[in-house]
Design a protein around this motif. Structure first.
Motif, PDB file in Angstrom:
ATOM      1  N   ALA A 174      -2.972   6.146   8.608  1.00  0.00           N
ATOM      2  CA  ALA A 174      -1.573   6.225   9.032  1.00  0.00           C
ATOM      3  C   ALA A 174      -0.942   7.558   8.645  1.00  0.00           C
ATOM      4  O   ALA A 174      -0.138   8.124   9.397  1.00  0.00           O
ATOM      5  CB  ALA A 174      -0.774   5.064   8.433  1.00  0.00           C
ATOM      6  N   GLU A 214      -1.071  -1.747  13.827  1.00  0.00           N
ATOM      7  CA  GLU A 214      -2.130  -2.147  12.903  1.00  0.00           C
ATOM      8  C   GLU A 214      -3.146  -3.100  13.529  1.00  0.00           C
ATOM      9  O   GLU A 214      -4.296  -3.149  13.079  1.00  0.00           O
ATOM     10  CB  GLU A 214      -1.508  -2.796  11.666  1.00  0.00           C
ATOM     11  CG  GLU A 214      -0.610  -1.862  10.864  1.00  0.00           C
ATOM     12  CD  GLU A 214      -0.032  -2.543   9.643  1.00  0.00           C
ATOM     13  OE1 GLU A 214      -0.314  -3.734   9.444  1.00  0.00           O
ATOM     14  OE2 GLU A 214       0.696  -1.878   8.876  1.00  0.00           O
ATOM     15  N   TYR A 232      -6.278   6.398  16.741  1.00  0.00           N
ATOM     16  CA  TYR A 232      -5.413   5.267  16.388  1.00  0.00           C
ATOM     17  C   TYR A 232      -4.178   5.248  17.293  1.00  0.00           C
ATOM     18  O   TYR A 232      -3.650   6.303  17.659  1.00  0.00           O
ATOM     19  CB  TYR A 232      -4.964   5.350  14.932  1.00  0.00           C
ATOM     20  CG  TYR A 232      -6.038   5.046  13.923  1.00  0.00           C
ATOM     21  CD1 TYR A 232      -6.176   3.776  13.376  1.00  0.00           C
ATOM     22  CD2 TYR A 232      -6.930   6.038  13.511  1.00  0.00           C
ATOM     23  CE1 TYR A 232      -7.167   3.496  12.443  1.00  0.00           C
ATOM     24  CE2 TYR A 232      -7.931   5.774  12.572  1.00  0.00           C
ATOM     25  CZ  TYR A 232      -8.030   4.497  12.047  1.00  0.00           C
ATOM     26  OH  TYR A 232      -9.011   4.221  11.121  1.00  0.00           O
TER      27      TYR A 232
END
Length: 284
Positions: free
Chosen positions: A162, A184, A205
């Protein structure tokens, strides 16, 4: 002279307006005519992608409303018969094509044939920054690289993904990392990239923008590009056309996960929908 006019909405995708469009509109006055890139005429999956404000259910080939109306998509071509030298109209039902994801070998990433040890190559963390049905692609105004790319950086020792995603956003766009929330419950996707010819394994991500988009006057304004800015927002169809083949493959994979996640409630459905909503997989 034909006076009967159908009330069934007819949405046309054409390269350019012409007399045939006027003839069709004479019978089917209800509906929209879109002038699109010729490539989209061969791929109704992208050509019939929902636009901002559309009821997306009407693009589902299995959908049928309360009065029995359903989607019917057809490709119409007018070609000269080689034997008779007369023009013939050819119609092809492409409704089911809206649910197909077609693998195109010509669009696959290429290599120089040498084997790559991906376990030993450089690793980076990439950021797929999302807002509604669009993602961020970065450009180098200073000319450090050509074209558009997904933001990515090597992770610092012990740095959580992150944090690396936030650094990548700040580095490539100048925006604040606090403006992002990592999704997530969406699995990351690998990009088997090559930076300046060297293999780089990028773990991509998905992260979501906290603030809503500006109040654009039209969809065209939302798709406007500024070559003097460090980044722009792109829908799925436009994004895969702007990046390299390896990144495009990763975006297709990520898009399926985002659509699945939206159905489970872990990906927001707002501000134009979901990135990759144009893609549908044919049910087995």
């Amino acid at each position: 002279k034909m006076r009967w006019k159908a009330q069934t909405p007819l949405r046309l995708l054409v390269e350019e307006t012409n007399s045939r469009v006027d003839i069709l509109r004479g019978v089917f006055p209800v509906g929209e005519t879109r002038i699109v890139d010729p490539l989209l005429l061969d791929d109704p999956l992208l050509g019939f992608a929902p636009q901002t404000g559309d009821d997306e259910s009407i693009y589902d080939p299995t959908y049928c409303n309360h009065v029995g109306k359903s989607l019917f998509a057809t490709r119409v071509t007018v070609e000269m018969n080689r034997v008779s030298k007369q023009y013939e109209r050819n119609c092809e039902d492409v409704t089911n094509s809206l649910t197909e994801m077609i693998y195109d070998p010509a669009a696959a990433p290429t290599s120089d044939g040498a084997p790559v040890d991906w376990s030993a190559c450089e690793r980076q963390v990439g950021a797929l920054i999302l807002r509604g049905n669009r993602c961020v692609l970065a450009r180098s105004v200073a000319g450090e690289w050509a074209g558009m790319r997904l933001p990515s950086l090597p992770a610092l020792p012990g740095e959580p993904p992150a944090f690396t995603v936030g650094r990548a956003m700040e580095t490539f766009t100048g925006a604040d990392a606090d403006d992002l929330e990592l999704l997530e419950h969406v699995a990351p996707v690998y990009v088997y990239a090559r930076h300046d010819g060297r293999p780089v394994l990028v773990c991509l991500y998905a992260a979501y923008a906290v603030d809503p988009p500006p109040d654009y006057g039209s969809p065209d304004d939302a798709d406007a590009e500024d070559p003097e800015d460090d980044y722009d927002w792109y829908t799925f169809a436009r994004a895969v056309d702007r990046v390299d083949a390896a990144s495009a493959s990763a975006l297709r994979t990520m898009a399926l996960g985002l659509v699945q996640g939206s159905e489970a409630g872990v990906v927001p459905v707002k501000w134009g929908g979901v990135f990759g909503q144009e893609m549908r997989v044919l049910d087995a």
